[in-house]
Design an enzyme around this catalytic site. Structure first.
Site, short mmCIF file in Angstrom:
data_model
loop_
_atom_site.label_atom_id
_atom_site.label_comp_id
_atom_site.label_asym_id
_atom_site.label_seq_id
_atom_site.Cartn_x
_atom_site.Cartn_y
_atom_site.Cartn_z
N GLY A 164 -6.98 36.41 -15.69
CA GLY A 164 -6.30 37.28 -16.64
C GLY A 164 -7.29 38.11 -17.45
N PHE B 189 -1.21 40.13 -14.77
CA PHE B 189 -0.35 41.27 -14.45
C PHE B 189 1.11 41.01 -14.84
CE2 PHE B 189 2.09 43.04 -10.61
CZ PHE B 189 2.43 44.22 -11.25
N TYR C 61 -2.88 28.11 -1.68
CA TYR C 61 -1.89 28.83 -2.50
C TYR C 61 -0.47 28.47 -2.08
CZ TYR C 61 0.41 32.77 -4.87
OH TYR C 61 1.21 33.55 -5.66
N TYR D 107 12.01 17.04 -11.59
CA TYR D 107 12.26 16.98 -13.04
C TYR D 107 13.70 17.37 -13.37
CZ TYR D 107 7.84 15.74 -15.25
OH TYR D 107 6.76 15.04 -15.72
N LYS E 211 -4.87 22.97 -8.49
CA LYS E 211 -4.67 22.24 -9.74
C LYS E 211 -3.64 22.90 -10.65
CE LYS E 211 -8.30 20.51 -11.89
NZ LYS E 211 -9.67 20.41 -12.44
N THR F 70 4.86 42.52 -5.52
CA THR F 70 5.18 43.30 -6.72
C THR F 70 3.98 44.15 -7.09
OG1 THR F 70 6.62 41.51 -7.47
CG2 THR F 70 5.97 43.13 -9.11
#
Length: 319
Positions: free
Chosen positions: A33, A8, A142, A156, A88, A172
């Site tokens: 997807g 999306f 999640y 990082y 993952k 959204t």
């Protein structure tokens, strides 16, 4: 490069960067997807698609300016069925994308979520709030994947000097959502189209704040081009209870069905509303599409789909 490009949000980001005259490398393993979201771009010279799982090593030849990491199941119906893949892609997938950004000296924006706040004890939610998350509950796969994503991204940034951006996305909606993905808006519209009662969990007093996809994409673009590395909330602060929202959908669709109430899922957030002070001050961003207009556009999109799509069941996933 955009990961989760056939999803999306990823597909709308592909459209935006093509309009901005970028060469777009789209990447997706298609577990949630749909290639139909980006097939209109396949004929373009400045668009290419890689069918790849970012949880595995990523190689992209040539120069990269920007990486947008949006690969992840995002709806409860998906991540509750594929919890390990969800963890993952948040952990290994983010690590691989950050490694690629380091190698290419590219700026990377990672898609975090309001779910890092869990069932919040602070309202509205500011970026400084650390959240109230159950790490071993069903939603933890999640929530904690996204919290780890933020942590490794900042590591990082701090230790490898990678240019990083972190967006916390609130609810959204818009065209290309899946009617069967389990989230409130497509679920309500799908039920109305099929002539089914609208399912509200609990007593419907829990709140959500819905941002139209065009507004969100503009916020993402502005954050990517900014020089701010800390997390930023992007969402619409116009809050509504799910009961009232269901009634709005009934009015929009003209449906004569009723609202039915079912028990509240485990750890379901009772309140959700972004504090967008940072987005306003740092990015000059705030939503411009009001909910009535956004709902109208979204309903017209769903109504235009073939009728077999209205009742299409969620795909089954390999464990």
């Amino acid at each position: 490069m955009i990961t989760g490009a056939a999803g999306f949000l990823g597909s709308h980001l592909c459209d935006r960067f093509i309009r901005e005259d970028y060469h777009v490398i789209a990447m997706d393993n298609l577990i949630t997807g749909d290639l139909r979201n980006i097939e209109h771009l396949f004929k373009l010279e400045n668009f290419e698609f890689f069918h790849h799982d970012v949880s595995k090593f990523i190689h992209v030849a040539g120069h990269l300016d920007y990486i947008l990491h949006f690969a992840s199941p995002a709806s409860p119906i998906d991540y509750l069925k594929i919890p390990i893949q969800t963890l993952k892609v948040g952990a290994l997938g983010t690590h691989n994308c950050l490694g690629l950004a380091k190698e290419k000296k590219a700026r990377i924006l990672v898609a975090s979520t309001s779910e890092v706040y869990g069932d919040p004890l602070v309202h509205p939610q500011t970026e400084e709030y650390w959240g109230n998350v159950n790490p071993v509950g069903p939603r933890g796969v999640y929530d904690e994947a996204k919290r780890f994503m933020e942590s490794i991204t900042m590591a990082y940034h701090t230790y490898h000097n990678v240019e990083t951006r972190i967006i916390r996305i609130f609810n959204t909606y818009g065209p290309r959502m899946r009617l069967n993905d389990g989230r409130a808006l497509p679920a309500f519209i799908g039920q109305a189209l099929r002539g089914e009662d609208l399912t509200v969990f609990g007593d419907g007093s829990q709140t959500r704040s819905f941002c139209y996809v065009d507004d969100l994409v503009e916020g993402i673009y502005r954050l990517l081009m900014s020089d701010y590395a800390q997390p930023v909330n992007i969402g619409n602060p116009n809050e509504i209870s799910l009961k009232d929202f269901a009634e709005e959908v009934l009015k929009l669709t003209g449906s004569s069905v009723k609202i039915s109430y079912k028990p509240l899922p485990v750890d379901d957030p009772k309140q959700r509303r972004p504090d967008i002070t940072k987005a306003k001050s740092l990015l000059g961003w705030e939503p411009t599409v009001d909910r009535a207009e956004g709902l109208k556009r979204t309903y017209e999109y769903f109504k235009s789909l073939p009728k077999e799509e209205w009742s299409r069941q969620p795909k089954e996933f390999k464990k």
